[in-house]
Design an enzyme around this catalytic site. Structure first.
Site, PDB file in Angstrom:
ATOM      1  CE  LYS A 132      -3.886  -1.737   2.805  1.00  0.00           C
ATOM      2  NZ  LYS A 132      -4.428  -2.316   3.947  1.00  0.00           N
ATOM      3  CG  HIS A 135      -0.806   7.588   2.336  1.00  0.00           C
ATOM      4  ND1 HIS A 135      -0.995   8.342   3.877  1.00  0.00           N
ATOM      5  CD2 HIS A 135      -0.892   6.840   2.699  1.00  0.00           C
ATOM      6  CE1 HIS A 135      -1.394   7.482   4.640  1.00  0.00           C
ATOM      7  NE2 HIS A 135      -1.623   6.509   3.544  1.00  0.00           N
ATOM      8  CG  HIS A 138       3.092   5.991   6.273  1.00  0.00           C
ATOM      9  ND1 HIS A 138       2.141   5.667   5.274  1.00  0.00           N
ATOM     10  CD2 HIS A 138       2.406   5.171   7.522  1.00  0.00           C
ATOM     11  CE1 HIS A 138       1.512   4.114   5.020  1.00  0.00           C
ATOM     12  NE2 HIS A 138       1.453   3.886   6.453  1.00  0.00           N
TER      13      HIS A 138
HETATM   14  N1  ARG Z   1       0.883  -0.616   9.696  1.00  0.00           N
HETATM   15  C1  ARG Z   1      -0.110   0.084  11.314  1.00  0.00           C
HETATM   16  C2  ARG Z   1      -0.571   1.914   9.776  1.00  0.00           C
HETATM   17  O1  ARG Z   1       0.027   1.879   9.043  1.00  0.00           O
HETATM   18  C3  ARG Z   1       0.192   0.840  12.033  1.00  0.00           C
HETATM   19  C4  ARG Z   1       0.719  -0.635  12.475  1.00  0.00           C
HETATM   20  C5  ARG Z   1       1.061   0.536  14.219  1.00  0.00           C
HETATM   21  N2  ARG Z   1       1.409  -0.098  15.576  1.00  0.00           N
HETATM   22  C6  ARG Z   1       1.152  -1.159  16.028  1.00  0.00           C
HETATM   23  N3  ARG Z   1       1.701  -1.586  17.130  1.00  0.00           N
HETATM   24  N4  ARG Z   1      -0.351  -0.880  15.896  1.00  0.00           N
HETATM   25  O2  ARG Z   1      -2.169   2.107   9.864  1.00  0.00           O
END
Ligand code: ARG
Length: 583
Positions: A132, A135, A138
């Protein structure tokens, strides 16, 4: 200033003991009452005496007068009483000498509270979802997360940065199907994540189209899509260890990671671990079992949940009806693993505020499970980002990618710097530091919870409160030091207000660092950098430094410049910014 404030408080405590009696006010209590008056012509530190009159049984005016007569110290040029305020004017030279001396002695450790020594912090940040787009949404987790890591490192903590890659989930089933139908190895090897995203977007659109068509054919029926079914099958095969699918999956992850790493490199970010969601797949059953054994799981419409009514939160979903795990399940398993593996004293998670409820829920579940370290978990949320007023939509592919944002910033800066730096390699190096720095600085200028509208024009301007402006100021300190004929040290030369203001600004750095750590708020450092840049520039414009004829004064001014140079460099580093010596 903190040191002087503390010293002032203890002097006052002594004096109060002597003049008013024992046990009335402690030095700590007085410390909290001391203020920095906004108008420094009155004083640099002040004690409003109004709240003291009850304890000391005198009028504020009398208290201020008595104290003014009886407190003194060589760091103050005067102590006076005015309308119930006790005002301290600081001796500029003595004060600046002490501060500059501290900066020199401690070097790049100046400002550190050193209260993290012997403690471990793990930080979970950036964590993009493979295939994905990486962007602008982030940007927050990436730079706030890294800045918090640097701040904790600065305070002496042993830090461990985790990129919890979103490398597992049903999207991989879709991607495998899409790749088999329309994909091409070479195209992906060349185009990287963009090509994966294209496939992902395409299959999502196709699925939507199929679903709509199925509804048209049978308006009362359930919407259906053969492609979605196929995707589910491929994901199940992947989960069951199908070698071909695993191979594709590994390849998708490595293509994505390679690309993210380019962005991380521009930001000077390295992670200690890339253990993503997939790593925790076999760690979940044990935690689910524990929940079950403890009687915490309830069945709700076929799904397994933890009821959080008592804490005014919706249920925390642990297993779907089909038995598959969910985002919270994985986070719980990951936290348990990390506690055992890294033995953290604190675990920080940086994500958008949209995930605040998710974190509150699973933190509570961890508490209910009896893990006594539940209060070592910290969620650090942040607001949304739009670009030039546009919000983001991932599924349709309408997003601003981080790499494009940086590339544009670098390109625009290169346009400006190429005149001064005709060597293209040098020009690019500087443009990269300034361009990326501009984006980071702009982003970290606001309180993390504020929603931000990113305006490239504003971020890149050299004469606003921007990254280029502060980096330019840093380069200016470098160029002064390069021209200086002597090393420069503090002398007894008398210093004016501008020099004193600069010293004062240097002296509050440790306080700001403490505040930034306490609030998990890098923007406190960003705003400090602006204060320091402004104080230095005022000094630079009003005082001759290298050209100063008075030898002693010249020496002091060079020493002040070196201290500003040091603190600016430290502070810029703490918000993930580089400090080029020339721009
Ligand atoms: N991959 C997730 C996202 O892009 C964020 C992860 C955050 N960390 C966690 N331990 N949940 O939304």
């Amino acid at each position: 200033m903190l040191i002087l404030k503390k010293k002032t408080a203890s002097l006052l405590a002594e004096c109060i003991k002597e003049k008013f009696g024992e046990g009335l006010l402690s030095s700590d209590e007085i410390f909290t009452m001391l203020e920095y008056p906004p108008d420094t012509s009155m004083g640099d530190i002040a004690l409003p005496c109004f709240r003291l009159s009850r304890t000391l049984r005198r009028s504020p005016v009398q208290i201020a007068e008595i104290l003014a007569e009886n407190v003194s110290c060589d760091e103050f040029s005067s102590v006076s009483a005015l309308n119930g305020y006790l005002n301290f004017k600081v001796n500029h030279t003595a004060f600046a000498s002490r501060v500059v001396g501290d900066v020199e002695r401690l070097g790049d450790k100046y400002g550190s509270p050193m209260n993290g020594v012997g403690k471990k912090v793990v930080l979970d940040y950036s964590s993009p979802n493979v295939a994905k787009p990486f962007h602008i949404g982030h940007l927050g987790t990436t730079v706030i997360g890294h800045s918090l890591k640097l701040l904790h490192e600065f305070a002496g903590y042993d830090c461990f940065g985790i990129n919890y890659l979103g490398d597992w989930g049903t999207q991989f089933g879709k991607l495998i199907v899409a790749y088999k139908l329309w994909g091409d190895k070479e195209t992906i090897e060349k185009g990287g994540v963009d090509e994966l995203v294209k496939l992902y977007v395409r299959i999502n659109n196709e699925i939507k189209r199929e679903e709509e068509e199925s509804l048209l054919k049978d308006p009362d029926g359930k919407k259906s899509s053969p492609l979605a079914d196929e995707s589910r099958r491929e994901f199940t095969a992947l989960e069951h260890g199908d070698e071909k699918n695993l191979e594709l999956w590994r390849w998708f992850v490595s293509v994505s990671l390679e690309e993210y790493q380019k962005t991380y490199k521009q930001l000077g970010i390295e992670f200690d671990s890339y253990k993503g969601e997939s790593f925790y797949t076999d760690k979940m059953p044990a935690q689910v079992q524990k929940l079950r054994d403890m009687g915490l799981l309830e069945i709700d419409d076929g799904a397994s949940i933890v009821n959080l009514d008592k804490w005014n939160m919706p249920v925390c979903l642990i297993l779907k009806r089909d038995g598959s795990t969910l985002y919270p399940t994985r986070d719980i398993a990951a936290a348990v693993y990390r506690k055992n593996e890294y033995k953290f004293d604190k675990a920080i998670y940086v994500t958008s505020a949209q995930q605040s409820l998710h974190f509150a829920q699973w933190f509570k579940v961890v508490e209910l499970m009896g893990y006594e370290w539940h209060d070592e978990l910290v969620h650090v949320p942040y607001g949304t980002v739009s670009v030039n007023g546009m919000k983001l939509a991932t599924r349709t592919g309408n997003v601003v990618l981080l790499k494009d944002l940086f590339a544009e910033a670098i390109e625009r800066v290169a346009e400006i710097t190429k005149e001064k730096h005709p060597d293209p390699k040098e020009c690019l190096e500087i443009a990269e530091k300034v361009g990326v720095g501009a984006v980071v600085f702009y982003y970290l200028s606001n309180n993390r919870m504020r929603d931000i509208n990113f305006m490239m024009e504003d971020a890149l301007s050299f004469d606003g409160n921007t990254g280029p402006y502060v980096q330019y100021t840093y380069a200016r300190t470098c160029s002064v030091l390069e021209k200086a004929d002597v090393k420069g040290e503090m002398t007894d030369a008398e210093l004016s207000d501008v020099e004193f203001e600069l010293a004062k600004c240097l002296s509050v750095f440790p306080e700001r660092i403490n505040a930034a750590l306490a609030d998990y708020e890098p923007s406190i450092v960003t705003r400090y950098i602006l204060d320091l840049a402004a104080a230095f520039n005022r000094f630079y414009h009003e005082c001759k430094i290298v050209g100063c004829e008075d030898e002693k004064l010249r020496s002091s001014r060079i020493a002040l410049t070196r201290a500003a140079n040091q603190v600016l460099r430290t502070a810029l580093h703490l918000i993930c910014m580089q400090s080029p010596e020339k721009i």
